[in-house]
Motif scaffolding. Structure first.
Motif, mmCIF file in Angstrom:
data_model
loop_
_atom_site.group_PDB
_atom_site.id
_atom_site.type_symbol
_atom_site.label_atom_id
_atom_site.label_comp_id
_atom_site.label_asym_id
_atom_site.label_seq_id
_atom_site.Cartn_x
_atom_site.Cartn_y
_atom_site.Cartn_z
ATOM 1 N N TYR A 183 -4.666 17.874 -11.288
ATOM 2 C CA TYR A 183 -5.252 18.586 -9.778
ATOM 3 C C TYR A 183 -4.913 19.563 -10.004
ATOM 4 C CZ TYR A 183 -6.879 20.471 -6.012
ATOM 5 O OH TYR A 183 -7.589 21.276 -4.795
ATOM 6 N N ALA A 229 -8.256 14.327 -11.863
ATOM 7 C CA ALA A 229 -7.618 13.900 -11.175
ATOM 8 C C ALA A 229 -8.282 13.220 -9.943
ATOM 9 C CB ALA A 229 -7.021 14.970 -9.918
ATOM 10 N N PHE A 230 -9.903 13.363 -10.008
ATOM 11 C CA PHE A 230 -10.382 12.053 -8.929
ATOM 12 C C PHE A 230 -10.274 11.035 -9.655
ATOM 13 C CE2 PHE A 230 -10.791 15.842 -6.596
ATOM 14 C CZ PHE A 230 -11.104 15.896 -4.936
ATOM 15 N N ALA A 239 -3.399 3.506 5.077
ATOM 16 C CA ALA A 239 -3.569 2.971 3.744
ATOM 17 C C ALA A 239 -3.961 3.987 2.391
ATOM 18 C CB ALA A 239 -4.823 2.444 3.258
ATOM 19 N N ALA A 243 1.211 -0.963 0.253
ATOM 20 C CA ALA A 243 0.166 -0.243 0.166
ATOM 21 C C ALA A 243 0.657 1.612 0.170
ATOM 22 C CB ALA A 243 -0.698 -0.293 0.609
ATOM 23 N N ARG A 244 2.008 1.254 0.754
ATOM 24 C CA ARG A 244 2.363 2.561 0.764
ATOM 25 C C ARG A 244 3.398 2.544 -0.426
ATOM 26 N NH1 ARG A 244 5.147 5.881 4.995
ATOM 27 N NH2 ARG A 244 6.094 7.711 3.724
ATOM 28 N N PHE A 275 -1.352 20.533 -0.460
ATOM 29 C CA PHE A 275 -2.619 20.860 -1.607
ATOM 30 C C PHE A 275 -3.360 21.685 -0.573
ATOM 31 C CE2 PHE A 275 -1.211 16.615 -3.170
ATOM 32 C CZ PHE A 275 -1.382 16.278 -5.091
ATOM 33 N N PHE A 291 3.968 9.410 -2.332
ATOM 34 C CA PHE A 291 4.558 10.778 -2.607
ATOM 35 C C PHE A 291 5.196 11.315 -2.843
ATOM 36 C CE2 PHE A 291 3.050 15.271 -3.049
ATOM 37 C CZ PHE A 291 2.602 14.988 -4.619
ATOM 38 N N SER A 298 7.925 11.813 -5.858
ATOM 39 C CA SER A 298 8.218 12.491 -6.152
ATOM 40 C C SER A 298 8.934 13.957 -6.358
ATOM 41 C CB SER A 298 7.399 13.718 -5.567
ATOM 42 O OG SER A 298 7.166 15.639 -5.715
ATOM 43 N N LEU A 335 -6.541 4.681 -6.273
ATOM 44 C CA LEU A 335 -5.290 4.462 -5.318
ATOM 45 C C LEU A 335 -6.389 4.625 -4.010
ATOM 46 C CD1 LEU A 335 -3.309 7.061 -6.162
ATOM 47 C CD2 LEU A 335 -2.313 5.105 -6.643
ATOM 48 N N VAL A 385 -2.237 11.922 -10.304
ATOM 49 C CA VAL A 385 -3.366 12.701 -9.941
ATOM 50 C C VAL A 385 -2.465 14.655 -9.454
ATOM 51 C CG1 VAL A 385 -4.157 12.605 -7.110
ATOM 52 C CG2 VAL A 385 -3.915 11.009 -8.295
ATOM 53 N N GLU A 386 -1.376 14.363 -9.244
ATOM 54 C CA GLU A 386 -0.592 15.458 -8.471
ATOM 55 C C GLU A 386 -1.466 16.934 -9.459
ATOM 56 O OE1 GLU A 386 3.166 16.489 -7.962
ATOM 57 O OE2 GLU A 386 2.793 18.452 -6.684
ATOM 58 N N ILE A 404 -5.975 16.298 -2.211
ATOM 59 C CA ILE A 404 -7.154 16.935 -2.940
ATOM 60 C C ILE A 404 -8.292 16.574 -2.106
ATOM 61 C CG2 ILE A 404 -4.900 16.460 -4.954
ATOM 62 C CD1 ILE A 404 -6.996 14.098 -6.044
ATOM 63 N N ALA A 450 -7.518 9.176 -8.223
ATOM 64 C CA ALA A 450 -7.105 9.196 -7.253
ATOM 65 C C ALA A 450 -8.341 8.073 -6.406
ATOM 66 C CB ALA A 450 -7.765 10.744 -6.353
ATOM 67 N N PRO A 495 -2.780 7.123 0.061
ATOM 68 C CA PRO A 495 -2.222 7.446 -0.420
ATOM 69 C C PRO A 495 -2.240 9.166 -0.228
ATOM 70 C CG PRO A 495 -2.504 6.094 -2.572
ATOM 71 C CD PRO A 495 -3.564 5.989 -1.087
ATOM 72 N N THR A 496 -1.342 10.048 0.689
ATOM 73 C CA THR A 496 -1.363 11.293 1.094
ATOM 74 C C THR A 496 -1.473 12.138 -0.140
ATOM 75 O OG1 THR A 496 1.031 10.901 0.766
ATOM 76 C CG2 THR A 496 0.136 11.246 2.525
ATOM 77 N N ALA A 497 -1.184 12.023 -1.424
ATOM 78 C CA ALA A 497 -2.059 12.767 -1.970
ATOM 79 C C ALA A 497 -3.227 13.230 -2.607
ATOM 80 C CB ALA A 497 -1.073 12.646 -3.890
ATOM 81 N N VAL A 498 -4.045 12.106 -2.164
ATOM 82 C CA VAL A 498 -5.259 11.744 -2.699
ATOM 83 C C VAL A 498 -5.793 12.256 -1.260
ATOM 84 C CG1 VAL A 498 -7.300 9.701 -2.882
ATOM 85 C CG2 VAL A 498 -5.067 9.181 -3.813
ATOM 86 N N PRO A 530 0.013 8.642 -8.114
ATOM 87 C CA PRO A 530 -0.061 9.465 -7.055
ATOM 88 C C PRO A 530 0.650 10.814 -7.955
ATOM 89 C CG PRO A 530 0.994 7.820 -6.264
ATOM 90 C CD PRO A 530 0.873 7.297 -7.450
ATOM 91 N N GLY A 536 1.667 4.099 -2.514
ATOM 92 C CA GLY A 536 1.038 5.220 -2.686
ATOM 93 C C GLY A 536 1.431 6.613 -2.633
#
Lengths: 288, 285
Positions: free
Chosen positions: A238, A246-247, B106, A207-208, B218, A213, A217, A253, A234-235, B114, A250, B108-111, A231, A211
């Motif tokens: 957005y 983006a969503f 669980a 999971a980590r 964000f 970022f 990045s 995820l 998504v940025e 936003i 998201a 992701p931080t970006a999700v 991820p 996800g």
């Protein structure tokens, strides 16, 4: 279970605490989770599907999965090796080793990315050598794998160490003294004993990895279609005010996160069941 | 030294396991972190402090610390309530709620970033109710606190749950029998028993918040001197090719993380020892 306790809060206290707790969880967990899917579907199903079918979105999904697949096996191997040494043997500096294993959890993801730039960036320690040999690590996939390795480093080891410590080494010693080879012992005794704990660690690490970022990045360079994980995708969308795109990304995820929670709960349940079975077997021996 | 009667070391694999663990730990964690220390030595202690105490860097550290502290405190209060509720009370859907607590681990931080920004923006589901009250959350330091609260939520709950489960009901019943009110029992008996775990959970949430980046950027607005966090400042220095500046700030953050990690380890050790002393011996093998 519903035995009335002599010591319990008055009903109004119980009710108000439950209400406060649930409202807090609803505001901080329930609403965001719902919002991801509502925003993703804001312009209907076809817009949602179109956003996900874009080649850049698909490339991002592929890269995210690829990086996770590259990073996980090495960390699983490390987790098992480290837990074996720490749980079954005594040696000097053991507690230091355990502390160092946890270290990546304490480091900011941004710093985790930065250290690999300092090593492999153009002006980094190995920068000149890498440039001379035309090997790209930073702003390329290898750097992203390295950052993910660092970030997900502790997960498996951290699940396995307490588990293997609590299991002791009697079973393995019995296997060896009955003539099993080291590998036979590992595959037939140790692995079956730790499989749920191992799976639990892998689920969390996965999971980590999918996800992550910040760290990724820093080293990715944000090259669209090339070094964009989901991820990061998504940025970008957005920041381009492409809310649905983006969503939509998201929401993929978020679905993975929900899947992770389900898998985690199932594994926890299995572990509890095995523990209960183990404890149920114990008393007759003890009373003997 | 190989006396025939000394118990042989039966289990194999110490060399292989420890060897691989040490080599891999060095390659992935220690050498890269060493590169950071090496790079920062170009600056010396004075150089690092000069950069870290610059106006913009100092403001960023203040925002990062303040917001992390506030978020950890919020999680300390509400996490205690949630953990208590999940262990002691029954309500429909309890198992579902219990699993959902791990969502911030669980998701992701970006999700998260936003989504929270959208929820708390002026026209968002939550923002539209807060804005008329004069509360602007998105794109202000308050937004950072919201994001960090989300990120740190599971730490306090998950640290407290097993400790609350382990409290023997007999102790509370005895207190009640001896005439203590429920509040007195809580203050004198229950709270001291769970306090070390609460402090540990608080520190874990705080440590996680200090380094957090993805969920914050964000919703923060990222205004220098006002709502810029240190990890973001590190990245903007990197983008300006100011590698030394980024390194100096990273070293400061790393040092803070080390101190916190040490404090958390001490706390856990203290909690474990206290706990062991209070539990009736002999119950466990």
């Amino acid at each position: 279970m519903s035995r009335r306790r002599a010591a319990q809060e008055p009903r109004w206290v119980r009710w108000s605490l439950t209400a406060i707790g649930l409202v807090f969880l609803f505001a901080f967990l329930g609403l965001p989770l719902a919002a991801v899917f509502v925003e993703a579907l804001a312009q209907g199903w076809s817009a949602y599907v179109a956003a996900l079918a874009e080649p850049e979105a698909r490339a991002a999904v592929g890269l995210s999965i690829g990086i996770a697949l590259a990073a996980l096996p090495l960390n699983i191997l490390f987790g098992v090796a480290a837990a074996w040494a720490v749980a079954k043997f005594d040696f000097r500096g053991k507690s230091l080793l355990v502390t160092l294993i946890d270290l990546p959890f304490a480091v900011s993801p941004v710093v985790a990315g930065l250290i690999f730039i300092l090593l492999f960036g153009v002006n980094g320690v190995f920068g000149a050598w890498l440039t001379a040999h035309e090997i790209k690590v930073i702003f390329a996939v290898p750097g992203m794998v390295l950052a993910t390795l660092f970030i997900t480093f502790p997960f498996v080891a951290r699940e396995l160490i307490p588990l293997m410590q609590s299991q002791g080494k009697d079973e393995e010693e019995a296997a060896i003294s009955l003539g099993a080879s080291g590998w036979q012992m590992f595959w037939r005794v140790t692995l079956p004993n730790i499989k749920w704990g191992l799976l639990y660690g892998v689920i969390l690490a996965n999971a980590r990895a999918l996800g992550e970022f910040g760290a990724v990045s820093v080293v990715s360079g944000h090259i669209r279609g090339e070094t964009n994980t989901l991820p990061l995708h998504v940025e970008i969308l957005y920041n381009e005010y492409n809310q649905v795109g983006a969503f939509a990304a998201a929401s993929v995820l978020a679905l993975l996160a929900l899947l992770t929670l389900v898998a985690k709960t199932v594994v926890e349940w299995r572990m509890q069941k095995e523990m209960a079975m183990l404890n149920a077997e114990l008393p007759p021996e003890k009373t003997a | 030294m190989s006396a025939p009667h000394s118990p042989p070391r039966v289990l194999p694999g110490l060399g292989l396991g420890l060897g691989y663990a040490l080599v891999y730990l060095s390659l992935i964690v220690l050498i890269p972190l060493g590169a950071l220390i090496l790079k920062s030595s170009e600056l010396g202690l004075h150089g690092i402090l000069d950069i870290a105490t610059g106006e913009r860097a100092l403001a960023a550290l203040r925002v990062t610390f303040g917001a992390s502290l506030a978020a950890a405190a919020i999680n300390g209060v509400f996490g205690l309530i949630v953990a208590w509720m999940l262990v002691r009370y029954d309500f429909p859907g309890k198992r579902l709620v219990d699993s959902l607590v791990d969502l911030p681990f669980a998701l992701p931080t970006a999700v998260a970033g936003i989504t929270l920004a959208t929820l708390y923006a002026g026209n968002g589901w939550i923002g539209r109710w807060l804005e008329p009250l004069g509360l602007k959350v998105a794109y202000t330091p308050l937004g950072i606190v919201v994001a960090l609260t989300f990120i740190g939520l599971p730490f306090v709950v998950r640290t407290l749950q097993p400790v609350i489960e382990d409290i023997e009901p007999e102790v509370e019943e005895a207190a009640a029998t001896l005439g203590a009110s429920r509040w007195q029992t809580f203050v004198r008996i229950l709270f001291p028993a769970i306090f070390p775990a609460l402090l540990t959970g608080f520190s874990l949430a705080f440590a996680r918040a200090l380094g957090e980046y993805g969920s914050v950027i964000f919703i923060a607005g990222n205004l220098p001197l006002v709502s810029e966090i240190t990890p973001l400042l590190i990245i903007s220095k990197l983008e300006q090719y100011d590698l030394l500046g980024a390194t100096a700030l990273a070293v400061v953050m790393l040092a803070i993380s080390f101190v916190l990690l040490l404090a958390i380890n001490l706390l856990q050790w203290w909690a474990a020892n206290r706990h062991r002393g209070s539990v009736v011996e002999g119950a466990r093998p």
